[in-house]
Design a protein around this motif. Structure first.
Motif, short mmCIF file in Angstrom:
data_model
loop_
_atom_site.label_atom_id
_atom_site.label_comp_id
_atom_site.label_asym_id
_atom_site.label_seq_id
_atom_site.Cartn_x
_atom_site.Cartn_y
_atom_site.Cartn_z
N GLU A 2 0.83 -1.21 0.00
CA GLU A 2 0.00 0.00 0.00
C GLU A 2 0.86 1.26 0.00
OE1 GLU A 2 -4.12 -1.33 2.25
OE2 GLU A 2 -2.41 -0.75 3.49
N GLN A 3 1.98 1.23 0.74
CA GLN A 3 2.87 2.39 0.78
C GLN A 3 3.52 2.63 -0.57
OE1 GLN A 3 3.28 4.63 3.46
NE2 GLN A 3 4.11 5.74 1.69
N ALA B 78 0.91 4.25 -2.72
CA ALA B 78 0.75 5.66 -2.34
C ALA B 78 1.90 6.51 -2.89
CB ALA B 78 0.65 5.78 -0.83
N GLY C 233 -6.12 6.09 -5.48
CA GLY C 233 -4.77 6.01 -4.94
C GLY C 233 -4.52 4.90 -3.95
N ARG C 234 -5.47 3.94 -3.86
CA ARG C 234 -5.33 2.85 -2.87
C ARG C 234 -5.63 1.51 -3.53
NH1 ARG C 234 -7.99 4.14 2.72
NH2 ARG C 234 -6.96 2.16 2.94
#
Length: 148
Positions: A31-32, A35, A114-115
């Motif tokens: 996820e990071q 992002a 964005g996820r």
């Protein structure tokens, strides 16, 4: 509201130190990377560069699910040291290759707003199939549209 028109590609290699045969939740790390990519709408491809580990999307709420998966695979692909010709790297090596072959080495996950688009109880796991710890390389490739 910004438009989503700038095509983007973003690739990063994630290194995961495993702790032997178990499932490692890598959801937050991936996820990071998503992002950081700046991609708003697109696709995240996650690929493990090994033949004795795999990736799965599985329930992340009840740890009994992961224990049951490990137990099931232990019965399905035993490490008895007698069932396989390939044994040069130890009795857990060929079973690890089989487990990797019947699971997956990659996952494709949509990106929206964005996820990662994962279900409420879904997590992304690196499944180490060997007894001892390893440093596993995971390629995360994101493609899609970013904000302009």
């Amino acid at each position: 509201m910004p438009t989503q028109t700038a095509p983007l590609l973003h690739q990063q290699i994630l290194t995961v130190q495993t702790q032997g045969k178990t499932l490692h939740d890598i959801t937050r790390q991936v996820e990071q990377v998503v992002a950081d990519s700046g991609i708003v709408t697109g696709l995240c491809v996650v690929f493990v560069c090994h033949t004795s580990a795999s990736l799965i999307i599985q329930e992340n709420a009840d740890p009994d699910v992961l224990r049951d998966l490990n137990h099931f695979f232990a019965k399905l692909v035993p490490e008895d040291g007698r069932s396989y010709i390939h044994s040069a790297e130890g009795p857990d090596d060929m079973p690890a290759h089989i487990r990797s072959a019947i699971t997956k080495t990659s996952e494709n996950i949509p990106i929206s707003n964005g996820r990662l688009v994962l279900g409420t109880w879904q997590g992304l796991y690196l499944w180490e199939h060997r007894q001892r710890s390893h440093r596993r390389q995971i390629v995360i490739h994101n493609s899609g549209l970013g904000r302009t």
